[in-house]
Design an enzyme around this catalytic site. Structure first.
Site, mmCIF file in Angstrom:
data_model
loop_
_atom_site.group_PDB
_atom_site.id
_atom_site.type_symbol
_atom_site.label_atom_id
_atom_site.label_comp_id
_atom_site.label_asym_id
_atom_site.label_seq_id
_atom_site.Cartn_x
_atom_site.Cartn_y
_atom_site.Cartn_z
ATOM 1 N N LYS A 32 0.858 -1.191 0.000
ATOM 2 C CA LYS A 32 0.000 0.000 0.000
ATOM 3 C C LYS A 32 0.886 1.230 0.000
ATOM 4 O O LYS A 32 1.737 1.398 0.874
ATOM 5 C CB LYS A 32 -0.916 0.041 1.225
ATOM 6 C CG LYS A 32 -1.846 1.266 1.220
ATOM 7 C CD LYS A 32 -2.771 1.277 2.426
ATOM 8 C CE LYS A 32 -2.134 1.864 3.660
ATOM 9 N NZ LYS A 32 -1.938 3.349 3.565
ATOM 10 N N ASP A 59 -3.271 4.367 -2.073
ATOM 11 C CA ASP A 59 -4.219 4.849 -1.064
ATOM 12 C C ASP A 59 -4.181 6.375 -0.990
ATOM 13 O O ASP A 59 -3.575 6.953 -0.094
ATOM 14 C CB ASP A 59 -3.861 4.227 0.290
ATOM 15 C CG ASP A 59 -4.877 4.541 1.368
ATOM 16 O OD1 ASP A 59 -6.044 4.817 1.020
ATOM 17 O OD2 ASP A 59 -4.519 4.505 2.557
ATOM 18 N N LEU A 60 -4.850 7.025 -1.953
ATOM 19 C CA LEU A 60 -4.857 8.485 -1.993
ATOM 20 C C LEU A 60 -6.142 9.093 -1.450
ATOM 21 O O LEU A 60 -6.251 10.316 -1.327
ATOM 22 C CB LEU A 60 -4.609 8.967 -3.427
ATOM 23 C CG LEU A 60 -3.270 8.539 -4.038
ATOM 24 C CD1 LEU A 60 -3.090 9.171 -5.412
ATOM 25 C CD2 LEU A 60 -2.105 8.897 -3.132
ATOM 26 N N LYS A 61 -7.136 8.258 -1.166
ATOM 27 C CA LYS A 61 -8.389 8.712 -0.534
ATOM 28 C C LYS A 61 -8.956 9.960 -1.226
ATOM 29 O O LYS A 61 -9.200 10.991 -0.588
ATOM 30 C CB LYS A 61 -8.175 8.965 0.959
ATOM 31 C CG LYS A 61 -7.760 7.729 1.746
ATOM 32 C CD LYS A 61 -7.661 8.041 3.229
ATOM 33 C CE LYS A 61 -7.310 6.810 4.036
ATOM 34 N NZ LYS A 61 -5.905 6.390 3.863
ATOM 35 N N LEU A 62 -9.205 9.853 -2.505
ATOM 36 C CA LEU A 62 -9.701 10.989 -3.270
ATOM 37 C C LEU A 62 -11.076 11.431 -2.777
ATOM 38 O O LEU A 62 -11.941 10.612 -2.487
ATOM 39 C CB LEU A 62 -9.756 10.629 -4.752
ATOM 40 C CG LEU A 62 -8.428 10.181 -5.370
ATOM 41 C CD1 LEU A 62 -8.619 9.807 -6.830
ATOM 42 C CD2 LEU A 62 -7.369 11.264 -5.229
ATOM 43 N N HIS A 63 -11.257 12.731 -2.699
ATOM 44 C CA HIS A 63 -12.511 13.301 -2.173
ATOM 45 C C HIS A 63 -12.655 14.696 -2.758
ATOM 46 O O HIS A 63 -12.073 15.655 -2.260
ATOM 47 C CB HIS A 63 -12.443 13.341 -0.641
ATOM 48 C CG HIS A 63 -13.741 13.694 0.007
ATOM 49 N ND1 HIS A 63 -13.910 13.633 1.377
ATOM 50 C CD2 HIS A 63 -14.919 14.098 -0.498
ATOM 51 C CE1 HIS A 63 -15.157 13.996 1.678
ATOM 52 N NE2 HIS A 63 -15.781 14.288 0.550
ATOM 53 N N ASP A 64 -13.438 14.791 -3.838
ATOM 54 C CA ASP A 64 -13.572 16.069 -4.518
ATOM 55 C C ASP A 64 -14.864 16.034 -5.327
ATOM 56 O O ASP A 64 -15.641 15.083 -5.223
ATOM 57 C CB ASP A 64 -12.355 16.302 -5.431
ATOM 58 C CG ASP A 64 -11.990 17.773 -5.560
ATOM 59 O OD1 ASP A 64 -12.913 18.585 -5.788
ATOM 60 O OD2 ASP A 64 -10.803 18.104 -5.433
ATOM 61 N N PRO A 66 -17.262 15.303 -8.458
ATOM 62 C CA PRO A 66 -17.211 14.089 -9.281
ATOM 63 C C PRO A 66 -16.285 14.173 -10.486
ATOM 64 O O PRO A 66 -15.482 13.249 -10.727
ATOM 65 C CB PRO A 66 -18.675 13.905 -9.702
ATOM 66 C CG PRO A 66 -19.463 14.487 -8.573
ATOM 67 C CD PRO A 66 -18.661 15.671 -8.130
ATOM 68 N N THR A 116 -10.155 4.139 10.660
ATOM 69 C CA THR A 116 -10.075 3.375 11.913
ATOM 70 C C THR A 116 -9.531 4.216 13.067
ATOM 71 O O THR A 116 -9.497 3.756 14.209
ATOM 72 C CB THR A 116 -9.221 2.109 11.736
ATOM 73 O OG1 THR A 116 -7.991 2.441 11.073
ATOM 74 C CG2 THR A 116 -9.964 1.060 10.925
ATOM 75 N N ARG A 207 2.995 -0.280 10.760
ATOM 76 C CA ARG A 207 4.089 -0.234 11.725
ATOM 77 C C ARG A 207 4.442 -1.567 12.379
ATOM 78 O O ARG A 207 5.631 -1.823 12.627
ATOM 79 C CB ARG A 207 3.768 0.832 12.782
ATOM 80 C CG ARG A 207 3.932 2.240 12.257
ATOM 81 C CD ARG A 207 3.317 3.298 13.139
ATOM 82 N NE ARG A 207 1.853 3.281 13.036
ATOM 83 C CZ ARG A 207 1.081 4.243 13.516
ATOM 84 N NH1 ARG A 207 1.609 5.281 14.130
ATOM 85 N NH2 ARG A 207 -0.235 4.168 13.374
#
Length: 229
Positions: A32, A59-64, A66, A116, A207
């Protein structure tokens, strides 16, 4: 059902990543890559890892909006990555746009339900969501399914419900995996065995592997407990 351990390579530089991955010699674990390392190494390094035989979860967690998400994803899928993340909180239209962005490629979209590191207290007092965290996660997972998303990122505490009550076809990726009580900044943790029993497809471990005295041995321990019980 495919089941595997994904190593979260949260390193600040290519040098530190290389110092870690050398422990694995001929093994090619699923990796990842989050924005910390991605911003440091760029797209070319991801291409090299894929050419070297690694599977990559970007894992860039795009949120913008559409259109922005869709167009960004169209560029990223040219790398040949396995998974890329978006935030389910971006809404149905954004998730649908993300799915359009990977159409015709091997890349799958994963919708992050709730991090989490988010507790019930944070959900209510900081995010002003007056619902049980499990209910929020389940609702986001259902929305993701309806939007055509391939899978979700959720804690081990929610995975079984999603698999049994929403869809067994949704890929469940579970972070916050620990062998002991050392949670670090995670709130909703699980053991590898617990995640397996709750029907998770993939666990993400950072970790406890990357900072272990023997990373290869730690990886094998997580893999054994998750894949073989």
């Amino acid at each position: 059902m495919e089941r595997d351990v994904i190593i979260a390579c949260d390193f600040p530089s290519k040098k530190q990543f290389n110092q870690f991955i050398i422990h694995f010699k001929k093994e090619k674990p699923f990796l990842k890559i989050g924005y910390q390392l991605f911003y440091a190494v760029g797209k070319e390094f991801i291409t090299k890892l894929i050419n070297d035989g690694y599977r990559i979860f970007l894992d860039l967690k795009l949120h913008d909006i559409p259109n922005t998400v869709e167009e960004g994803i169209k560029h990223l899928v040219t790398l040949g990555i396995d998974f890329i993340t978006i935030h389910a909180a971006g809404g149905m239209k954004m998730m649908e746009a993300a799915v359009k962005g990977v159409k015709g490629t091997r890349t799958k979209i994963l919708a992050v339900t709730q991090l989490t590191s988010i507790s019930q207290e944070i959900l209510e007092k900081e995010l002003l969501i007056d619902r049980k965290i499990a209910d929020v996660v389940h609702h986001y997972a259902l929305s993701a399914l309806e939007a055509g998303v391939h899978g979700v990122v959720c804690s081990g505490q929610e995975c079984q419900y999603i698999k049994e009550k929403i869809s067994n076809d949704l890929i469940c990726v579970t972070p916050g995996i620990r062998l002991d009580d050392h949670k670090n900044d995670q709130m909703r943790t699980s053991t590898p065995r617990g995640a397996r029993m709750n029907k998770s497809n993939f666990i993400v471990v950072g970790r406890p592997i990357t900072r272990a005295n023997n990373p290869l041995e730690a990886y094998h321990q997580f893999k054994k407990e998750f894949t073989k019980g």
